[in-house]
Scaffold this active site. Sequence first.
Site: not given
Ligand code: IDP
Ligand code: MG
Length: 156
Positions: A11, A51, A114, A117, A128
């Site tokens: 990212k 997304y 984080n 992805h 994807e």
């Molecule tokens: P993942 O990346 O571990 O699969 P997902 O639930 O698919 O997690 O969420 C996609 C992305 O959205 C996350 O990687 C993160 O960057 C962002 N995200 C998810 N939940 C939150 C939140 O509560 N606050 C801010 N960003 C979030």
């Molecule tokens: Mg995800």
Amino acid sequence: MSIERTLILIKPDGVQRGIAGEIISRFERTGMKIVGMKLMTMSPELAAKHYEAHVGKGFYQGLVKFMTSSPLVALAIEGPKAVDNCRKLMGKTFCTDAQGGTIRGDFGVSRGLNLVHGSDSAESAKRELGLFFKPEEMLEYSRAVDAWTWNDEDKG
Ligand code: IDP
Ligand code: MG
């Protein structure tokens, strides 16, 4: 065949912090094979498709803003059980929940920023990968170490 392909994104925070190489190395050193790789800026249209499952969630708009704000590295990675194996290497979604030894646990402290992805199922990986790579941008090649990296048993 349990040799799968999955989409990984380093990212924008990973690229800006100068740790894209270290993150790629985490995947590479397992023996999984990079079959596609590009530096690109995600368009809002691509973000909306990628997304789509998160549309309407509280974090959605911030997520799209973040992901389109600066370049990312897209990777197509191949190996035995690549989808789950990459998720294991990434760690839990929020960096402070992710275990030490994982990419998110070792390099991050944020919920949204984080670093990485990874597709979460074989179906999402197919979808994807199709969004980020043309078929001819994913290369088939063998490496001298392949025979020492996985064998027929791993192919399932
Ligand atoms: P993942 O990346 O571990 O699969 P997902 O639930 O698919 O997690 O969420 C996609 C992305 O959205 C996350 O990687 C993160 O960057 C962002 N995200 C998810 N939940 C939150 C939140 O509560 N606050 C801010 N960003 C979030
Ligand atoms: Mg995800």
